[in-house]
Scaffold this active site. Structure first.
Site, PDB file in Angstrom:
ATOM      1  N   GLY A   1       0.811  -1.215   0.000  1.00  0.00           N
ATOM      2  CA  GLY A   1       0.000   0.000   0.000  1.00  0.00           C
ATOM      3  C   GLY A   1       0.847   1.269   0.000  1.00  0.00           C
ATOM      4  O   GLY A   1       0.580   2.205  -0.761  1.00  0.00           O
ATOM      5  N   THR A   2       1.870   1.286   0.827  1.00  0.00           N
ATOM      6  CA  THR A   2       2.671   2.512   0.953  1.00  0.00           C
ATOM      7  C   THR A   2       3.349   2.854  -0.371  1.00  0.00           C
ATOM      8  O   THR A   2       3.352   4.015  -0.796  1.00  0.00           O
ATOM      9  CB  THR A   2       3.713   2.337   2.081  1.00  0.00           C
ATOM     10  OG1 THR A   2       3.002   2.049   3.287  1.00  0.00           O
ATOM     11  CG2 THR A   2       4.547   3.588   2.263  1.00  0.00           C
TER      12      THR A   2
ATOM     13  N   THR B   1      12.729  -7.018 -10.907  1.00  0.00           N
ATOM     14  CA  THR B   1      12.177  -8.367 -11.118  1.00  0.00           C
ATOM     15  C   THR B   1      10.984  -8.575 -10.197  1.00  0.00           C
ATOM     16  O   THR B   1      11.049  -8.291  -9.003  1.00  0.00           O
ATOM     17  CB  THR B   1      13.274  -9.422 -10.853  1.00  0.00           C
ATOM     18  OG1 THR B   1      14.345  -9.164 -11.753  1.00  0.00           O
ATOM     19  CG2 THR B   1      12.750 -10.836 -11.055  1.00  0.00           C
TER      20      THR B   1
ATOM     21  N   CYS C   1       0.785   1.328  13.099  1.00  0.00           N
ATOM     22  CA  CYS C   1       2.129   1.887  13.004  1.00  0.00           C
ATOM     23  C   CYS C   1       2.353   2.991  14.025  1.00  0.00           C
ATOM     24  O   CYS C   1       3.478   3.346  14.312  1.00  0.00           O
ATOM     25  CB  CYS C   1       2.410   2.373  11.583  1.00  0.00           C
ATOM     26  SG  CYS C   1       1.034   3.163  10.811  1.00  0.00           S
TER      27      CYS C   1
ATOM     28  N   ASN D   1      -8.922   3.260   8.150  1.00  0.00           N
ATOM     29  CA  ASN D   1      -8.282   2.133   8.838  1.00  0.00           C
ATOM     30  C   ASN D   1      -8.558   2.128  10.338  1.00  0.00           C
ATOM     31  O   ASN D   1      -8.524   1.080  10.972  1.00  0.00           O
ATOM     32  CB  ASN D   1      -6.764   2.149   8.589  1.00  0.00           C
ATOM     33  CG  ASN D   1      -6.137   3.493   8.809  1.00  0.00           C
ATOM     34  OD1 ASN D   1      -6.480   4.460   8.134  1.00  0.00           O
ATOM     35  ND2 ASN D   1      -5.237   3.582   9.766  1.00  0.00           N
TER      36      ASN D   1
ATOM     37  N   SER E   1      -3.388  -3.340  -1.055  1.00  0.00           N
ATOM     38  CA  SER E   1      -2.269  -4.074  -0.447  1.00  0.00           C
ATOM     39  C   SER E   1      -2.728  -5.487  -0.090  1.00  0.00           C
ATOM     40  O   SER E   1      -3.757  -5.665   0.574  1.00  0.00           O
ATOM     41  CB  SER E   1      -1.852  -3.313   0.815  1.00  0.00           C
ATOM     42  OG  SER E   1      -0.772  -3.951   1.434  1.00  0.00           O
TER      43      SER E   1
HETATM   44  N1  PLP Z   1      -3.522   2.915   3.629  1.00  0.00           N
HETATM   45  C1  PLP Z   1      -4.283   2.433   4.609  1.00  0.00           C
HETATM   46  C2  PLP Z   1      -5.698   2.932   4.742  1.00  0.00           C
HETATM   47  C3  PLP Z   1      -3.779   1.484   5.507  1.00  0.00           C
HETATM   48  O1  PLP Z   1      -4.547   1.009   6.486  1.00  0.00           O
HETATM   49  C4  PLP Z   1      -2.438   1.034   5.326  1.00  0.00           C
HETATM   50  C5  PLP Z   1      -1.855   0.072   6.291  1.00  0.00           C
HETATM   51  O2  PLP Z   1      -2.209   0.044   7.450  1.00  0.00           O
HETATM   52  C6  PLP Z   1      -1.678   1.559   4.281  1.00  0.00           C
HETATM   53  C7  PLP Z   1      -2.251   2.490   3.447  1.00  0.00           C
HETATM   54  C8  PLP Z   1      -0.270   1.083   4.038  1.00  0.00           C
HETATM   55  O3  PLP Z   1      -0.265  -0.216   3.486  1.00  0.00           O
HETATM   56  P1  PLP Z   1       1.007  -1.178   3.569  1.00  0.00           P
HETATM   57  O4  PLP Z   1       1.116  -1.652   4.968  1.00  0.00           O
HETATM   58  O5  PLP Z   1       0.734  -2.291   2.620  1.00  0.00           O
HETATM   59  O6  PLP Z   1       2.202  -0.366   3.134  1.00  0.00           O
END
Ligand code: PLP
Length: 391
Positions: free
Chosen positions: A72-73, A237, A325, A151, A199
């Protein structure tokens, strides 16, 4: 399988057995490089392309609109930074005040580079302030980013409608669907978004792999350059086994979504009803807004979330305070602050996030534990104990 009662599925999920089997098989059997011209490599290419179709189906996209990333990030960074090239002359960016830190940190970085970022507020239940959102859109807006499902609270924004308002000003639009993918039916072909981030580990796939939907004919600058993989939008890759695992996860969660949603929302309602009944002063944040089926953000007024989490963990239950986090931070979450939640409730806010693997018996155990645990914390804090429920 572990003995934990795992209610932290918005942080990450348990991989499905089908995913584990597919990843193990891919590591063992499909290790050739999908860019190689030999037949072994081309067989692996075929599997990567099947996974792309499975992920596209989860989103209602076409396979060629899917770019695999590391999660996701990375998808968010690629979208937000890459989409700015659509309007290099525009310097305004709009996002909600309740975005994930992956979006918020990019916004801060853009501010340091001279962009003006507008963070649009939400109401007491976490719904976007649409009047403010509309007022912020102009012919100077380069980029708009909105979270689909929050989230922390699970509150859902109507991104189909909001993205249409947003593109009307010509801006590039990104939607963070990391929490909604796999929990809500998605059809990005009906959204006006240029990019959508997801993600795999949030929907029972492997960690370290994600995808960015890039609408056809969208101009996007890559973040990572090198080889010509992923239509030159993401060099390197491909992590073939993880991509195959993501495809399997996408397929299973898409085809089992209605049963999952019905079962998990019943569990979530059982949890909320039980907690509200047995813990005086508890309240559910965002309860009046449309929410994900699996997420419950409960405020235990007057208690510190960290203390509750530690006692829950001792009792075998995994939950979370604010975003995973930022656990450990004593500041109440930016999401609850934006909702103007009473600070006493926000400091004691616990996010319970459920999945298809939870059971009635697990929820009943947590509901039975919580009043005892809350009373114990109240005594530790030197407060008058809340009434202890019978076991
Ligand atoms: N966006 C949201 C709404 C999330 O909840 C998260 C992860 O908690 C992310 C982005 C980031 O995703 P990733 O952990 O796969 O980098």
């Amino acid at each position: 399988m572990t003995d934990w009662i795992y209610l932290d599925n918005n942080a990450t999920t348990e991989p499905l057995p089908e995913v584990i089997a597919a990843v193990a098989e891919a590591l063992r059997e499909h290790y050739a490089n999908p860019s190689s011209v030999h037949r072994f490599g081309q067989g692996v290419r075929h599997r990567v392309e099947c996974a792309r179709e499975q992920v596209a189906a989860l989103l209602g996209a076409q396979a060629k609109e899917i770019v695999f990333t590391s999660g996701g990030t990375e998808s968010i960074n690629l979208a937000l930074r890459g989409l700015l090239s659509m309007h290099p002359e525009r310097r305004h960016v709009v996002a909600s005040a309740v975005e994930h830190s992956a979006v918020l940190r990019v916004m801060e970085s853009l501010e340091r580079h001279g962009y003006c970022v507008h963070r649009v507020g939400v109401d007491a239940d976490g719904r976007l302030d649409e009047a403010e959102f509309n007022a912020r859109l102009s012919d100077q807006t380069a980029l708009i980013s909105l979270i689909h499902a929050n989230n922390e609270t699970g509150v859902i924004f109507d991104v189909e409608r909001l993205s249409r308002l947003a593109v009307a000003c010509g801006a590039a639009v990104h939607v963070d669907a990391v929490q909604s993918a796999g929990k809500l039916p998605l059809d990005v072909s009906r959204w006006a978004a240029h990019c959508v981030s997801i993600s795999a580990h949030k929907f029972h796939g492997p960690k370290g792999v994600g995808a960015l939907y890039v609408r056809r004919r969208t101009r996007l600058e890559p973040l990572i350059v090198g080889g010509r993989q992923e239509r030159e939008l993401r060099a390197g890759t491909e992590p073939v086994a993880d991509i195959i695992g993501m495809g399997v996860a996408a397929d299973v969660v898409r085809t089992t979504m209605p049963e999952m949603a019905a079962r998990v929302s019943a569990l979530r309602d059982r949890l909320e009803a039980g907690v509200l009944r047995s813990v005086p002063g508890a309240r559910v944040h965002g309860v009046a807004a449309p929410r994900l089926c699996n997420t419950s953000n409960v405020g235990f007024a007057g208690l510190a979330a960290e203390g509750i989490l530690i006692l829950l963990s001792e009792a075998g239950t995994c939950a979370s305070s604010a975003a995973a986090c930022s656990s450990g931070a004593l500041e109440p979450s930016h999401v609850l602050k934006a909702m103007h939640v009473d600070p006493r409730s926000a400091h004691g806010a616990i996010r319970f996030s459920l999945s298809r693997f939870n059971t009635d018996a697990q929820i009943d155990r947590v509901v039975a534990e919580l009043p005892r645990l809350v009373a114990r914390l109240g005594r530790l804090n030197g407060e008058r104990p809340t009434e202890e429920a019978s076991p």
